[in-house]
Design an enzyme around this catalytic site. Structure first.
Site, PDB file in Angstrom:
ATOM      1  N   HIS A 138       3.554  -0.732   1.338  1.00  0.00           N
ATOM      2  CA  HIS A 138       3.575   0.094   0.371  1.00  0.00           C
ATOM      3  C   HIS A 138       2.397   1.257   0.356  1.00  0.00           C
ATOM      4  O   HIS A 138       1.854   1.032   1.205  1.00  0.00           O
ATOM      5  CB  HIS A 138       3.213  -0.802  -0.982  1.00  0.00           C
ATOM      6  CG  HIS A 138       1.802  -1.248  -0.824  1.00  0.00           C
ATOM      7  ND1 HIS A 138       1.433  -2.632  -0.194  1.00  0.00           N
ATOM      8  CD2 HIS A 138       0.536  -1.051  -1.324  1.00  0.00           C
ATOM      9  CE1 HIS A 138       0.166  -2.858  -0.286  1.00  0.00           C
ATOM     10  NE2 HIS A 138      -0.607  -1.804  -0.952  1.00  0.00           N
ATOM     11  N   HIS A 142      -1.673   6.314   2.145  1.00  0.00           N
ATOM     12  CA  HIS A 142      -1.193   5.622   3.562  1.00  0.00           C
ATOM     13  C   HIS A 142      -0.602   4.370   3.507  1.00  0.00           C
ATOM     14  O   HIS A 142      -0.593   3.724   2.311  1.00  0.00           O
ATOM     15  CB  HIS A 142      -2.523   5.325   4.210  1.00  0.00           C
ATOM     16  CG  HIS A 142      -3.517   4.150   3.446  1.00  0.00           C
ATOM     17  ND1 HIS A 142      -4.376   4.557   2.553  1.00  0.00           N
ATOM     18  CD2 HIS A 142      -3.604   3.037   3.651  1.00  0.00           C
ATOM     19  CE1 HIS A 142      -4.973   3.538   1.868  1.00  0.00           C
ATOM     20  NE2 HIS A 142      -4.517   2.671   2.705  1.00  0.00           N
TER      21      HIS A 142
HETATM   22  P1  ATP Z   1      -6.550  -8.701   1.112  1.00  0.00           P
HETATM   23  O1  ATP Z   1      -7.454  -8.279   0.116  1.00  0.00           O
HETATM   24  O2  ATP Z   1      -6.459 -10.259   1.004  1.00  0.00           O
HETATM   25  O3  ATP Z   1      -6.751  -8.159   2.532  1.00  0.00           O
HETATM   26  P2  ATP Z   1      -4.765  -6.934  -0.310  1.00  0.00           P
HETATM   27  O4  ATP Z   1      -5.748  -5.902   0.478  1.00  0.00           O
HETATM   28  O5  ATP Z   1      -3.386  -6.576   0.519  1.00  0.00           O
HETATM   29  O6  ATP Z   1      -5.087  -8.397   0.598  1.00  0.00           O
HETATM   30  P3  ATP Z   1      -5.284  -6.511  -2.560  1.00  0.00           P
HETATM   31  O7  ATP Z   1      -6.812  -6.652  -2.248  1.00  0.00           O
HETATM   32  O8  ATP Z   1      -4.977  -7.301  -3.675  1.00  0.00           O
HETATM   33  O9  ATP Z   1      -4.638  -7.166  -1.479  1.00  0.00           O
HETATM   34  O10 ATP Z   1      -4.983  -4.912  -2.752  1.00  0.00           O
HETATM   35  C1  ATP Z   1      -3.558  -4.608  -3.094  1.00  0.00           C
HETATM   36  C2  ATP Z   1      -3.562  -2.980  -2.830  1.00  0.00           C
HETATM   37  O11 ATP Z   1      -4.708  -2.401  -3.405  1.00  0.00           O
HETATM   38  C3  ATP Z   1      -3.822  -2.871  -1.286  1.00  0.00           C
HETATM   39  O12 ATP Z   1      -2.999  -1.607  -0.896  1.00  0.00           O
HETATM   40  C4  ATP Z   1      -5.101  -2.504  -1.008  1.00  0.00           C
HETATM   41  O13 ATP Z   1      -5.465  -1.753   0.140  1.00  0.00           O
HETATM   42  C5  ATP Z   1      -5.363  -1.821  -2.368  1.00  0.00           C
HETATM   43  N1  ATP Z   1      -6.901  -1.926  -2.893  1.00  0.00           N
HETATM   44  C6  ATP Z   1      -7.395  -3.050  -2.687  1.00  0.00           C
HETATM   45  N2  ATP Z   1      -8.848  -2.724  -3.232  1.00  0.00           N
HETATM   46  C7  ATP Z   1      -8.717  -1.588  -3.217  1.00  0.00           C
HETATM   47  C8  ATP Z   1     -10.247  -0.731  -3.772  1.00  0.00           C
HETATM   48  N3  ATP Z   1     -11.092  -1.127  -3.898  1.00  0.00           N
HETATM   49  N4  ATP Z   1      -9.973   0.891  -3.725  1.00  0.00           N
HETATM   50  C9  ATP Z   1      -8.578   1.210  -3.390  1.00  0.00           C
HETATM   51  N5  ATP Z   1      -7.431   0.203  -3.167  1.00  0.00           N
HETATM   52  C10 ATP Z   1      -7.756  -0.945  -2.864  1.00  0.00           C
END
Ligand code: ATP
Ligand code: MG
Length: 190
Positions: free
Chosen positions: A37, A121
């Site tokens: 996504h 991205h």
């Molecule tokens: P994990 O944290 O277990 O690696 P994930 O990153 O896929 O899993 P989430 O942390 O819930 O799951 O993030 C959901 C989406 O939001 C992902 O695309 C992640 O890159 C983005 N994301 C997460 N934290 C942030 C942040 N602090 N700022 C911007 N984007 C974020």
């Protein structure tokens, strides 16, 4: 609490093109193709009672449908290790326009403003370990990768449930973009 983010999922044929890139690096966890996504806005953990406000604010966002092209591969991280490897997005003012609309809607709904610059991205890997020495070669080898253009006719509010074996994303609400009913070539390019 519920963990939320706003994103654009990839059409299946684009998922397939992107997942074909996903091999040849050690110590990384590849994102499952159905989870690819483009994050428009990470909201984070909110109280369940905030969900309706967020949904209502997003449901009044008006922005035109558009097309996107994926292009190139790069990574985020620093000397301590690579945090993620991702596919880039070709210049797309309409994507930034949508992101701005989503941002102001969320702020109206009481979500604290985003402070980070928007760098759209599609994440391929996440890791907390030290990077793979082959990463440079991986990026160089895929620098000419392109996929699309594909139509973006809606955006999605996802919940994210973190588990040991990766996060589980669930589409909670889908919001249409304007002009999406037009034939695909008529969607604006920018
Ligand atoms: P994990 O944290 O277990 O690696 P994930 O990153 O896929 O899993 P989430 O942390 O819930 O799951 O993030 C959901 C989406 O939001 C992902 O695309 C992640 O890159 C983005 N994301 C997460 N934290 C942030 C942040 N602090 N700022 C911007 N984007 C974020
Ligand atoms: Mg995360």
């Amino acid at each position: 609490m519920i963990r939320l983010f706003v994103a654009i999922p990839l059409p299946e044929e684009i998922q397939d093109r992107v997942s074909a890139l996903c091999s040849g690096l050690a110590n990384v966890r590849w994102v499952d193709a159905e989870n690819f996504h483009i994050t428009l806005r990470f909201i984070g953990e909110v109280d369940e009672s905030r969900f309706e406000d967020i949904d209502m604010a997003l449901s009044v966002v008006r922005a035109p449908a558009f097309r996107l092209k994926l292009s190139g591969v790069d990574s985020f991280g620093n000397n301590n290790g690579v945090r993620s490897v991702w596919v880039g997005i070709e210049r797309a003012p309409a994507l930034f326009h949508l992101r701005d609309k989503v941002e102001s809607a969320l702020v109206r709904a009481g979500v604290p403003p985003e402070t980070q610059k928007f760098k759209p991205h599609v994440t391929l890997t996440r890791s907390r370990q030290r990077g793979d020495a082959r990463l440079g070669e991986f990026i160089a080898r895929n620098s000419l990768f392109q996929a699309g253009p594909f139509p973006v006719t809606e955006f999605t509010l996802f919940s994210s449930f973190l588990t040991q074996s990766g996060s589980i994303y669930t589409p909670e609400r889908v919001y249409p973009l304007e002009g999406a009913e037009q034939p695909y070539p008529a969607l604006q390019d920018e």
